[in-house]
Design an enzyme around this catalytic site. Structure first.
Site, PDB file in Angstrom:
ATOM      1  N   ASP A  86       8.065  -6.635 -17.438  1.00  0.00           N
ATOM      2  CA  ASP A  86       7.698  -6.860 -16.052  1.00  0.00           C
ATOM      3  C   ASP A  86       8.251  -5.824 -15.107  1.00  0.00           C
ATOM      4  OD1 ASP A  86       5.908  -8.887 -15.816  1.00  0.00           O
ATOM      5  OD2 ASP A  86       7.400 -10.432 -16.084  1.00  0.00           O
ATOM      6  N   ASN A 124      13.292   0.265  -9.639  1.00  0.00           N
ATOM      7  CA  ASN A 124      11.904  -0.062  -9.326  1.00  0.00           C
ATOM      8  C   ASN A 124      11.693  -1.088  -8.228  1.00  0.00           C
ATOM      9  OD1 ASN A 124      10.553   1.546 -11.481  1.00  0.00           O
ATOM     10  ND2 ASN A 124      11.757   0.239 -12.811  1.00  0.00           N
ATOM     11  N   TYR A 125      12.654  -2.006  -8.055  1.00  0.00           N
ATOM     12  CA  TYR A 125      12.394  -3.124  -7.161  1.00  0.00           C
ATOM     13  C   TYR A 125      13.304  -3.243  -5.951  1.00  0.00           C
ATOM     14  CZ  TYR A 125       9.302  -4.647 -10.861  1.00  0.00           C
ATOM     15  OH  TYR A 125       8.303  -4.698 -11.772  1.00  0.00           O
ATOM     16  N   ILE A 126      14.571  -2.882  -6.096  1.00  0.00           N
ATOM     17  CA  ILE A 126      15.474  -2.943  -4.940  1.00  0.00           C
ATOM     18  C   ILE A 126      15.253  -1.687  -4.098  1.00  0.00           C
ATOM     19  CG2 ILE A 126      17.882  -2.894  -4.207  1.00  0.00           C
ATOM     20  CD1 ILE A 126      18.588  -4.470  -6.724  1.00  0.00           C
TER      21      ILE A 126
END
Length: 923
Positions: free
Chosen positions: A53, A880-882
């Site tokens: 994911d 990738n996300y923070i």
């Protein structure tokens, strides 16, 4: 085909369009009691998931691993990625799940169950708290969601206020167009993002929505007044702002240097390329035209295949055979990777390779024995590729054995040859190209359980490549005797070259590097979109919680899917072709992918992105559990879709009604960044805390994000070994302390009575056998250091034209290690350690023991951090996300070097984040 399969209807079972009240009520009996509020979902398991994911950094079609060429050469990727940027462990091959008729039986009975998230990983103390961790996680998530709801309401209120002011301003402007515009300062109010600068607040309220190019210029500061950045407009002209890397403005009180008086340093400073701060010009790049002028030198092709020496041949039924170079190249590709059991022992890999190998043999006239007789190769198990492997492995070892100087020279020659391709000129600015090398031929590996693994990737020819370049630029020349497929001038594209590969018929692109303006803008927009979601998240959650009980099946399925995407970071999923891997996402989940375990646990088990297995046990809201049970009702069977009245495009279209450009994947970025932002706010700045502990605080927060947002990974195969090495290091330091204490006794024997025998005893866990083994390791380490130093000195002498030192010199240098060995032997015999060092005193030794205490404490902190992180993909969240600006805020606020969080590659990638915010910035 069995009779049962013949009788199966061709049309798959589909859920009813509506849900009757009687059916809905009947299913409520099995649900646990709830107070009506929808509970946030939590993950109960911490693996075995890796990278399913996560958004992979674009590789322009090239894999991150070094591609091994058929001729044994290494064909390295364009960018030198560092440890932080690569997956932390290799993918694990898993067996397919066995079919299960019972919903309540887990799909994989024999699969070792993944470890649970622990209290320590969440930074909780499990000893004095009887609250289950699952409940703690739900409470934590609920608290964060409540904050998000309040934040969204405040943001929308502020937005409405700003729009009202703009409208009032416009009316005033229309009434009095001829009057000069005077910017009035309104009383400072707390900004939405929590910053306290009054000037920033005024600027936010007055002209935040006005394009930067149209803002009124700020008043020029009077002489003697300090310039305040907050009052200076970012753009005074229509052109993007450019700033010199060094401030060339004269110091106060000094006259400007005349042109003729400019120093050499001044000239160098002026010659330095100006820095383009594109993040201060957000309007840039919003249109369809991405560039005006574009120049580059094309691509680098891999070297031609070099046939194997005549004495190196594949064996078939024990007989050496020769073949056409095109067929030999495929055999060589397989033979050179016999050490990769994960691939060559995979039946799918073997089958696909052998099919392509036989096809090429058929085209090229088959193989021949030593007498020239035709040998038809028809069975894989009769082939022996060992001679090829032995040769290529020996070549690899030769390459490893080269001296540092030889390796350096080879690299320098390669870099010199590739230098013209490493950069391009994009709108007059020099930009690094991300991957200018065309992929070499070889066997396709794929990720996870890819159905095409083992197929041969054919050599890409210039006739397959399309070049994208400016109309006025010189088109790069193709290799001699070849021509490009096409030359385009696509100003809407950000690619420099493209071709279609033969495995999945996918298009591969040569793009700019991760640290280029274009790639940076892409990251920037991604995180800004996540920040925009802050304004709407409460309405979205309120709506999907309401629709979880909708009478319309399509609405209930959509609400359930959004819940799973929001709470568990599932991908939306897309339709797959018949020849593609059977990978799924939320919308395309099938019956066999979801197992329900009452009262509220859902087990997901499917192949996700890149064919990586996604296995997770999650605790969901009772209503969601009920809905999934409803969606799985008969007559549905394995192979039927659970969300049969929902598509990915339909879901994203629904989400776009809340916010322009909102898709399912934005939730992952928002949830990670918002969670991290809240955790950072709760941290207190302790100036006296060591940097290593501050780094651990950051990692603890990062780990919480990864757990709450379900970014997990399999425990690395090397984890246990790494932990053992760390423990050995700690024990080594404890042993050093023991030796120092013995030296103290040698100086003052009376200390034994004063401090007690326990103070001078061998530390717990260490015995005489351990001491002997440790001492031997120290002696061997000393020998290796001496040997490496000797070899390095010899290389230096050769490079400077001097003679190499003889082996006798090495023997003399080794005497140091010999003396150490003799000393340890004497210590074990006499059980006495003599004082060492210049002018030894008890005070000096006590100071040394304190220093070792600090080192041991540091290693213990690192050890605990590593153990807690073993099942959590910190890199996934951080990269990738923070939002990288949050990491920069932590770095600046707590005075920790950014290098502790971002590798060199990541610092280049997130250069825009490092330079664009200060410690007061908030997500």
């Amino acid at each position: 085909m069995s009779d049962s399969e013949d009788d199966r209807p061709l049309i798959k079972a589909k859920s009813d369009s509506t849900i009757s009240k009687s059916t809905d009520k009947a299913m409520d009996n099995d649900l646990p009691t709830s107070n009506g509020a929808v509970k946030p979902g939590i993950s109960l398991a911490m693996g075995p998931v890796d990278d399913m994911d996560i958004d992979k950094p674009t590789t322009n079609g090239a894999t991150k691993r070094k591609t091994s060429m058929p001729n044994g050469k290494s064909y390295k990727d364009a960018s030198d990625s560092e440890e932080d940027d690569v997956p932390l462990q290799k993918r694990r091959k898993t067996k397919p799940a066995s079919d299960s008729e019972d919903d309540d039986v887990p799909l994989v009975k024999k699969q070792q169950q993944p470890p649970r998230a622990t209290a320590a990983q969440m930074g909780e103390d499990s000893e004095d708290d009887d609250v289950p961790l699952g409940q703690k996680l739900q409470q934590e998530k609920a608290k964060i969601e409540k904050k998000a709801e309040k934040e969204a309401q405040v943001l929308r209120k502020e937005e409405k206020s700003t729009q009202a002011k703009k409208l009032a301003k416009k009316v005033d402007s229309d009434d009095d167009d001829d009057k000069p515009l005077v910017k009035k300062k309104t009383p400072a109010k707390k900004e939405v993002n929590g910053t306290t600068s009054a000037k920033k607040q005024i600027k936010e309220e007055s002209d935040d929505d006005v394009p930067l190019r149209k803002k009124a210029p700020a008043k020029k500061a009077k002489k003697g007044e300090s310039d305040d950045e907050d009052d200076v407009p970012l753009k005074k002209k229509a052109t993007p702002k450019k700033v010199k890397k060094e401030d060339a403005s004269p110091a106060k009180g000094k006259s400007k240097v005349k042109k003729s008086e400019k120093t050499e340093d001044d000239a160098d400073a002026e010659a330095e390329e100006e820095e383009y701060r594109w993040w201060e010009d957000p309007a840039k790049g919003d249109g369809t035209i991405k560039w005006t002028t574009l120049e580059h030198n094309g691509v680098v092709f891999p070297p031609e295949y070099e046939p194997l020496p005549k004495h190196v041949q594949m064996m078939y039924e024990g007989v050496p055979v020769s073949m056409h170079p095109d067929a030999e190249e495929i055999a060589h590709a397989f033979g050179s990777m016999l050490n990769s059991a994960h691939n060559v022992e995979n039946p799918t890999f073997q089958k696909n390779f052998f099919n392509d190998f036989k096809d090429m043999l058929d085209k090229t006239g088959h193989a021949k024995d030593k007498d020239g007789n035709k040998v038809k190769i028809v069975k894989f198990d009769k082939c022996d590729f060992k001679p090829i492997f032995n040769y290529t492995d020996a070549e690899r070892e030769k390459k490893k054995a080269l001296s540092a100087a030889e390796k350096k020279q080879i690299k320098a020659e390669k870099d010199e040859k590739e230098a013209p391709f490493m950069h391009c000129m994009w709108d007059g600015r020099k930009q690094k190209v991300g991957n200018f090398r065309v992929e070499p031929p070889g066997l396709f590996r794929g990720r996870g359980e890819h159905p095409k693994t083992g197929k041969f990737k054919k050599r890409v020819l210039p006739e397959q490549i399309t070049i994208n370049i400016g109309k006025e630029a010189t088109v790069p020349k193709p290799p001699e005797g070849h021509k490009w497929k096409e030359v385009k001038h696509d100003q809407e594209g950000t690619w420099l070259a493209m071709w279609q590969e033969n495995i999945n018929n996918a298009y591969k692109y040569v793009m700019l590097a991760a640290n280029s303006d274009i790639k940076g803008q892409s990251d920037y927009k991604k995180f800004e979109k996540a920040r925009e979601l802050k304004k709407h998240i409460d309405r979205i959650r309120k709506d999907y919680k309401k629709e979880l009980k909708s009478e319309t099946m399509a609405e209930r399925q959509r609400a359930t899917a959004v819940y799973l995407i929001d709470q568990f970071a599932l991908r939306a999923g897309n339709e797959k072709g018949e020849d593609e891997a059977d990978t799924v996402g939320c919308c395309s989940l099938k019956m066999e992918h979801v197992t329900l375990r009452p009262p509220d646990t859902v087990i997901f088990d499917f192949l996700g992105k890149d064919s990586i297995r996604f296995y997770d046990e999650v605790q969901v809201d009772p209503q969601v559990f009920k809905n999934l049970k409803l969606f799985k009702r008969a007559p549905k069977v394995d192979g039927d879709e659970i969300f049969d009245r929902l598509t990915t495009s339909g879901l994203n279209k629904h989400l776009s009604n809340y916010m322009t450009g909102l898709t399912a994947k934005v939730f992952r970025t928002y949830n990670a960044s918002w969670t991290m932002s809240n955790l950072l706010k709760e941290m207190k700045n302790d100036a006296g805390k060591p940097i290593i502990e501050k780094v651990k605080d950051y990692n603890d927060a990062n780990r919480k994000v990864a757990i709450l947002c379900n970014h997990k990974r399999t425990v690395a195969a090397t984890h246990a070994t790494q932990m053992e090495k760390m423990e050995d290091k700690i024990n080594g330091l404890r042993y050093q302390q023991y030796r120092i204490r013995q030296m103290m006794l040698g100086l003052e024997p009376k200390l034994k009575k004063k401090k007690g025998e326990e103070f001078f005893a061998l530390p717990d866990g260490l015995d005489n056998d351990w001491v002997k083994e440790h001492q031997a390791a120290l002696v061997e380490e000393q020998r290796q250091k001496i040997k490496k130093k000797f070899e390095k000195d010899n290389e230096k002498r050769v490079a400077e034209g001097e003679k190499e030192m003889k082996a006798k010199e090495l023997e003399e240098r080794m005497s140091v290690a010999d003396e150490l060995e003799a000393k340890f032997k004497e210590e074990r015999k006499t059980k006495k350690i003599e004082p060492e060092g210049k002018g030894p005193t008890v005070e000096k030794y006590e100071e040394n023991i304190k220093k070792l205490d600090q080192r041991i404490a540091t290693l213990n902190t690192q050890s605990e951090d590593r153990e807690n992180n073993k099942e959590v993909a910190l890199g996934t969240s951080k990269i990738n996300y923070i939002d990288p600006r949050l990491t920069v805020v932590f770095s600046k606020k707590f005075d920790v070097p950014i290098e502790r969080f971002f590798s060199k590659t990541l610092r280049e990638k997130f250069d825009w984040a490092i330079k664009s915010v200060d410690e007061d910035w908030e997500f």
